[in-house]
Write an enzyme that holds these catalytic residues in place. Sequence first.
Site, PDB file in Angstrom:
ATOM      1  N   GLN A   1       0.850  -1.199   0.000  1.00  0.00           N
ATOM      2  CA  GLN A   1       0.000   0.000   0.000  1.00  0.00           C
ATOM      3  C   GLN A   1       0.881   1.243   0.000  1.00  0.00           C
ATOM      4  O   GLN A   1       0.383   2.360  -0.065  1.00  0.00           O
ATOM      5  CB  GLN A   1      -0.893  -0.001   1.249  1.00  0.00           C
ATOM      6  N   ASN A   2       2.193   1.057   0.106  1.00  0.00           N
ATOM      7  CA  ASN A   2       3.104   2.192   0.235  1.00  0.00           C
ATOM      8  C   ASN A   2       3.435   2.781  -1.134  1.00  0.00           C
ATOM      9  O   ASN A   2       3.433   2.084  -2.142  1.00  0.00           O
ATOM     10  CB  ASN A   2       4.383   1.769   0.959  1.00  0.00           C
TER      11      ASN A   2
ATOM     12  N   HIS B   1      -1.472   1.400  -4.132  1.00  0.00           N
ATOM     13  CA  HIS B   1      -1.919   2.795  -4.027  1.00  0.00           C
ATOM     14  C   HIS B   1      -1.068   3.731  -4.885  1.00  0.00           C
ATOM     15  O   HIS B   1      -1.015   4.928  -4.632  1.00  0.00           O
ATOM     16  CB  HIS B   1      -1.915   3.254  -2.553  1.00  0.00           C
TER      17      HIS B   1
ATOM     18  N   ASN C   1       3.734  -7.048  13.272  1.00  0.00           N
ATOM     19  CA  ASN C   1       3.288  -5.707  13.670  1.00  0.00           C
ATOM     20  C   ASN C   1       3.594  -5.545  15.158  1.00  0.00           C
ATOM     21  O   ASN C   1       3.449  -6.491  15.916  1.00  0.00           O
ATOM     22  CB  ASN C   1       1.764  -5.579  13.426  1.00  0.00           C
TER      23      ASN C   1
HETATM   24  P1  OAD Z   1      -1.454   2.756   8.968  1.00  0.00           P
HETATM   25  O1  OAD Z   1      -0.786   4.010   9.360  1.00  0.00           O
HETATM   26  O2  OAD Z   1      -2.938   2.705   9.006  1.00  0.00           O
HETATM   27  O3  OAD Z   1      -0.940   1.558   9.885  1.00  0.00           O
HETATM   28  C1  OAD Z   1       0.428   1.372  10.134  1.00  0.00           C
HETATM   29  C2  OAD Z   1       0.614   0.064  10.866  1.00  0.00           C
HETATM   30  O4  OAD Z   1       2.001  -0.136  11.033  1.00  0.00           O
HETATM   31  C3  OAD Z   1      -0.024   0.006  12.265  1.00  0.00           C
HETATM   32  O5  OAD Z   1      -0.726  -1.208  12.413  1.00  0.00           O
HETATM   33  C4  OAD Z   1       1.186   0.072  13.203  1.00  0.00           C
HETATM   34  O6  OAD Z   1       0.978  -0.673  14.409  1.00  0.00           O
HETATM   35  C5  OAD Z   1       2.243  -0.589  12.353  1.00  0.00           C
HETATM   36  N1  OAD Z   1       3.634  -0.234  12.661  1.00  0.00           N
HETATM   37  C6  OAD Z   1       4.126   0.880  13.258  1.00  0.00           C
HETATM   38  N2  OAD Z   1       5.472   0.822  13.349  1.00  0.00           N
HETATM   39  C7  OAD Z   1       5.844  -0.355  12.790  1.00  0.00           C
HETATM   40  C8  OAD Z   1       7.096  -1.004  12.574  1.00  0.00           C
HETATM   41  N3  OAD Z   1       8.261  -0.441  12.941  1.00  0.00           N
HETATM   42  N4  OAD Z   1       7.087  -2.207  11.973  1.00  0.00           N
HETATM   43  C9  OAD Z   1       5.926  -2.792  11.584  1.00  0.00           C
HETATM   44  N5  OAD Z   1       4.717  -2.229  11.767  1.00  0.00           N
HETATM   45  C10 OAD Z   1       4.673  -1.024  12.359  1.00  0.00           C
HETATM   46  O7  OAD Z   1      -0.876   2.372   7.518  1.00  0.00           O
HETATM   47  P2  OAD Z   1      -1.503   1.445   6.394  1.00  0.00           P
HETATM   48  O8  OAD Z   1      -2.149   0.250   6.977  1.00  0.00           O
HETATM   49  O9  OAD Z   1      -0.461   1.251   5.373  1.00  0.00           O
HETATM   50  O10 OAD Z   1      -3.839   5.134   1.792  1.00  0.00           O
HETATM   51  O11 OAD Z   1      -2.618   2.407   5.825  1.00  0.00           O
HETATM   52  C11 OAD Z   1      -3.316   2.022   4.687  1.00  0.00           C
HETATM   53  C12 OAD Z   1      -3.607   3.212   3.824  1.00  0.00           C
HETATM   54  O12 OAD Z   1      -4.209   4.248   4.598  1.00  0.00           O
HETATM   55  C13 OAD Z   1      -2.394   3.891   3.234  1.00  0.00           C
HETATM   56  O13 OAD Z   1      -1.903   3.252   2.100  1.00  0.00           O
HETATM   57  C14 OAD Z   1      -2.929   5.249   2.914  1.00  0.00           C
HETATM   58  C15 OAD Z   1      -3.631   5.515   4.200  1.00  0.00           C
HETATM   59  O14 OAD Z   1      -4.599   6.456   4.222  1.00  0.00           O
HETATM   60  C16 OAD Z   1      -4.045   6.159   0.979  1.00  0.00           C
HETATM   61  O15 OAD Z   1      -3.515   7.236   1.143  1.00  0.00           O
HETATM   62  C17 OAD Z   1      -5.000   5.858  -0.143  1.00  0.00           C
END
Ligand code: OAD
Length: 248
Positions: free
Chosen positions: A102-103, A120, A214
């Site tokens: 998603q990055n 994305h 996670n």
């Molecule tokens: P989120 O910001 O929603 O979630 C990030 C996740 O990473 C959380 O579950 C954290 O607990 C975890 N996390 C934090 N630090 C970490 C680490 N060092 N190692 C592993 N995990 C860690 O991000 P996404 O799930 O990617 O979309 O969000 C999905 C989408 O929402 C993005 O692609 C973006 C956003 O709005 C759009 O902009 C369309």
Amino acid sequence: MNSTLEAAAQVVVRGKSIVALTGAGISVESGIPPFRGKGGVWERYDPMEYATIDAFLRHPEKVWRVLLLDMIATLEKARPNDGHKGLAALEGMGYLDTVITQNVDGLHQQAGSRDVIEFHGSFAGFHCLRCETPAVIQQLDLGVLPPPCSCGGIFRPDVIMFGEMIPPAHLHRAHQIAESCDVMLVVGTSATVQPAAALPFVAKEAGAAIIEINPTATPLTNMISDIFLKGPAGDVLNRLVAAVEHIR
Ligand code: OAD
């Protein structure tokens, strides 16, 4: 080696078709903040004001000035961390087929992953809203916001904003892969944004094992994750790769 990690390594070594679904968390150790939670991008910027296609079309100058330039500056400094490198190493060993991310930061490719679906989109490219001419950042005149195209249109990044569709080809391929994999590694995603968040459920339904990495539990953890490796992606993937190398 702890038993959960060893169990995950066994699942990887026995897997025949392994895919990773990654989110912002895998890039946190590269200095890119996640979207949700403490210090997240959406804590500083209201996504309804800055990240929807309607907001962009209404106020492109503001979205460029406040959000996009900030993101571009952060991404320019970022380098792959052990999480990205760990997935590339699993691919190099023949265990991981595809990364669905998603990055929008390009760090999986920089780390050496070859088959990456950028669900994305990506900040590596831009295009004119009017004539669709593609451009890279160096070709944009950032002295004027929004950056103008010679046709009179304006440039936007090749990323999906809220309210936009995932490119059908990406959606279709990601679904096919989720349906046919036998292991899905779900790394660093809150699993809250559709349709990406549905992919682990598609995989699980089709019989795949779900290994989640996670530091914090997500909606998947107690529902469909078979193994939960709690911790930051870099550290956990380092240990998982070492465990796989040990038993293969
Ligand atoms: P989120 O910001 O929603 O979630 C990030 C996740 O990473 C959380 O579950 C954290 O607990 C975890 N996390 C934090 N630090 C970490 C680490 N060092 N190692 C592993 N995990 C860690 O991000 P996404 O799930 O990617 O979309 O969000 C999905 C989408 O929402 C993005 O692609 C973006 C956003 O709005 C759009 O902009 C369309």
